[in-house]
Design a protein around this motif. Structure first.
Motif, mmCIF file in Angstrom:
data_model
loop_
_atom_site.group_PDB
_atom_site.id
_atom_site.type_symbol
_atom_site.label_atom_id
_atom_site.label_comp_id
_atom_site.label_asym_id
_atom_site.label_seq_id
_atom_site.Cartn_x
_atom_site.Cartn_y
_atom_site.Cartn_z
ATOM 1 N N VAL A 2 -4.886 -16.941 8.964
ATOM 2 C CA VAL A 2 -5.566 -15.928 8.171
ATOM 3 C C VAL A 2 -4.799 -15.700 6.879
ATOM 4 O O VAL A 2 -3.582 -15.502 6.902
ATOM 5 N N LYS A 3 -5.531 -15.731 5.778
ATOM 6 C CA LYS A 3 -4.900 -15.532 4.488
ATOM 7 C C LYS A 3 -4.545 -14.062 4.294
ATOM 8 O O LYS A 3 -5.341 -13.178 4.590
ATOM 9 N N SER A 4 -3.339 -13.808 3.799
ATOM 10 C CA SER A 4 -2.902 -12.438 3.579
ATOM 11 C C SER A 4 -3.692 -11.821 2.433
ATOM 12 O O SER A 4 -3.951 -12.477 1.411
ATOM 13 N N LYS A 5 -4.062 -10.582 2.601
ATOM 14 C CA LYS A 5 -4.811 -9.875 1.580
ATOM 15 C C LYS A 5 -3.845 -9.215 0.615
ATOM 16 O O LYS A 5 -2.856 -8.607 1.026
ATOM 17 N N SER A 6 -4.126 -9.334 -0.674
ATOM 18 C CA SER A 6 -3.237 -8.782 -1.694
ATOM 19 C C SER A 6 -3.781 -7.478 -2.252
ATOM 20 O O SER A 6 -5.000 -7.287 -2.352
ATOM 21 N N ILE A 7 -2.870 -6.594 -2.598
ATOM 22 C CA ILE A 7 -3.195 -5.388 -3.333
ATOM 23 C C ILE A 7 -2.242 -5.306 -4.516
ATOM 24 O O ILE A 7 -1.309 -6.112 -4.634
ATOM 25 N N TYR A 8 -2.472 -4.340 -5.380
ATOM 26 C CA TYR A 8 -1.622 -4.181 -6.558
ATOM 27 C C TYR A 8 -1.061 -2.758 -6.564
ATOM 28 O O TYR A 8 -1.820 -1.789 -6.490
ATOM 29 N N SER A 9 0.266 -2.660 -6.613
ATOM 30 C CA SER A 9 0.953 -1.370 -6.561
ATOM 31 C C SER A 9 1.568 -1.057 -7.915
ATOM 32 O O SER A 9 2.081 -1.946 -8.599
ATOM 33 N N CYS A 10 1.541 0.219 -8.281
ATOM 34 C CA CYS A 10 2.133 0.676 -9.533
ATOM 35 C C CYS A 10 3.622 0.946 -9.306
ATOM 36 O O CYS A 10 3.990 1.673 -8.370
ATOM 37 N N VAL A 11 4.475 0.382 -10.143
ATOM 38 C CA VAL A 11 5.917 0.569 -9.975
ATOM 39 C C VAL A 11 6.367 1.946 -10.426
ATOM 40 O O VAL A 11 7.487 2.368 -10.141
ATOM 41 N N GLU A 12 5.507 2.681 -11.129
ATOM 42 C CA GLU A 12 5.875 4.012 -11.607
ATOM 43 C C GLU A 12 5.480 5.105 -10.624
ATOM 44 O O GLU A 12 6.276 5.945 -10.258
ATOM 45 N N CYS A 13 4.206 5.118 -10.193
ATOM 46 C CA CYS A 13 3.727 6.202 -9.333
ATOM 47 C C CYS A 13 3.468 5.762 -7.898
ATOM 48 O O CYS A 13 3.252 6.612 -7.031
ATOM 49 N N GLY A 14 3.481 4.445 -7.623
ATOM 50 C CA GLY A 14 3.236 3.962 -6.271
ATOM 51 C C GLY A 14 1.773 3.848 -5.914
ATOM 52 O O GLY A 14 1.428 3.506 -4.781
#
Length: 449
Positions: A2-14
């Motif tokens: 199963v391919k891992s699902k990606s998300i995008y996190s903000c390095v400033e506020c999380g």
């Protein structure tokens, strides 16, 4: 697979989003989203003490937080008096600046009457032992763990129950409950949260070592600085042996405190008189030099401000400042022209704070302008004279905080004259120093030149 699902996190506020965007929709900052692996929802936090209950603030029993020394007076000063049980400290700095050396020295000194633990995720046990031997440190009571797995570190902390634990560094620690790599936003946030929880529940003082980015800020999410009680920055020039440690945040003491160290063959040594570092020792009077008294937290420091004014060979004269704000330099030159009649529009102006110190307070304004006028007129200021004061756009000399303490520091180092704002007139005379009170910039220039 199963391919891992990606998300995008903000390095400033999380904050998290499913697709990449140029601007974070939560804090509205640009270019702060980084890719991370989406983690499965699970309960990773367990209760470690009784469930909290609602209380009336007036009925809560309070007392002074007991502190204990690290064995390094300059570090104690920056921390607000020493370490606090259950406190979490974040120490950041450039690679090779001396973070690990400082903390190893502090642990060795503290081990005389406290249980200490050094957790290293970057160096082997033999490397740390070799450094301790080179520095001639007493390591008999210092316990060492080389581990990067969070669960193992938690287990050892629960078993050993040290008073002080150093985690070097937070970017190398990882939790198996997350799929992302060590150093990622999710891993740093998770490991810091778990370690902070342990510190508060068990009373262990935990010191986290943090990496910095090329911009000079701590690597990882900004929420990391919000989690901890104290944030320290270790600064220094690679070409110099002197190091500065500065408190940016401190829930148990004053911020902007400054500690000064010198890097020697036997590790970091405290500098008892830091003002001597930022003063040049000229055999005779030189134009363009002015000594000011700046305030770093509760510590007054004498710093020499040097200026060089030379006829420009270009259409656009240069304005360059090192250790001071460049935009403020342009404003001060405009005030000098408008209210004193001294023009530098055809001159290159260079300003430098000696010793590599950074001055951020406006109290350096008067010293900068006097140094510029001295260089332009090629007339040196009198020997053993200091100054401080903020310059307003109307040409007035505004007061600064802690004027009495600044004057006492100058008198202690042998200065005999001081040009200060009229509003900073001391309530009690300072022995050995003549006070020249000025209300406007032209008064200060007239008094000297």
């Amino acid at each position: 697979m199963v391919k891992s699902k990606s998300i995008y996190s903000c390095v400033e506020c999380g904050g998290r989003v499913l697709k990449w965007q140029g601007q974070c929709p939560h804090c509205h900052l640009w270019n702060t989203l980084v890719e991370a692996v989406a983690e499965k929802n699970s309960t990773r936090f367990n209760y470690t003490n009784e469930i909290s209950r609602v209380q009336n603030i007036e009925k809560i029993k309070i007392g002074e937080e007991p502190r204990y020394s690290t064995g390094i007076a300059e570090l104690d000063r920056v921390l607000g008096g020493g370490l606090v049980d259950g406190g979490v400290i974040l120490l950041g700095g450039d690679p090779g600046i001396g973070k690990s050396t400082l903390l190893l020295q502090a642990l060795c000194y503290s081990s005389c009457d406290r249980a200490v633990l050094y957790v290293s995720g970057e160096e082997s046990a033999s490397q740390i032992a070799l450094r301790a031997k080179r520095l001639s440190l007493a390591t008999k009571k210092v316990h060492l763990l080389t581990e990067i797995q969070l669960d193992r570190i938690q287990e050892v902390l629960g078993k050993e129950k040290p008073n002080v634990a150093v985690i070097d560094s937070i970017q190398t620690i990882y939790s198996e409950s997350l799929q992302s790599a060590p150093g990622s936003v999710a891993q740093v946030r998770e490991c810091a949260a778990q370690l902070t929880r342990i510190a508060k529940a068990s009373g262990i003082c935990i010191i986290l070592v943090g990496h910095v980015t090329k911009e000079g800020t701590l690597a990882g999410p900004r929420v990391l600085e919000h989690m901890v009680d104290t944030v320290l920055y270790f600064e220094g020039d690679a070409q110099s042996s002197f190091r500065l440690i500065r408190a940016i945040k401190n829930r148990f003491g004053a911020v902007n405190e400054l500690g000064v160290f010198a890097m020697t063959e036997k590790g970091l040594r405290e500098v008892s008189n830091p003002s001597a570092l930022f003063l040049s020792h000229h055999e005779e009077k030189v134009p363009g030099s002015c000594v000011m008294v700046t305030q770093e937290g509760t510590r007054p420091l004498l710093v020499e401000v040097q200026a060089l004014v030379d006829k420009s060979q270009a259409l656009n004269p240069r304005r360059l400042s090192v250790g001071l704000e460049n935009n403020r330099l342009a404003m001060l030159l405009a005030v000098l022209h408008r209210h004193v009649g001294i023009a530098c529009f055809d001159q290159d102006v260079f300003v430098n704070a000696v010793g590599g110190v950074r001055i951020t307070e406006p109290g350096a304004d008067l010293a900068v302008l006097l140094a510029i006028v001295s260089s332009l007129k090629n007339k040196p200021l009198p020997i053993k004279i200091i100054t401080f004061g903020e310059i307003g756009l109307a040409g007035e000399v505004r007061p600064v905080q802690r004027g009495q303490e600044r004057l006492k520091e100058a008198a202690k180092l042998g200065f005999v004259q001081a040009i200060i704002p009229k509003a900073n007139k001391p309530k009690h005379s300072v022995f050995g120093i003549e006070i020249i009170l000025v209300d406007r910039l032209e008064d200060a220039v007239t008094a000297i030149f």
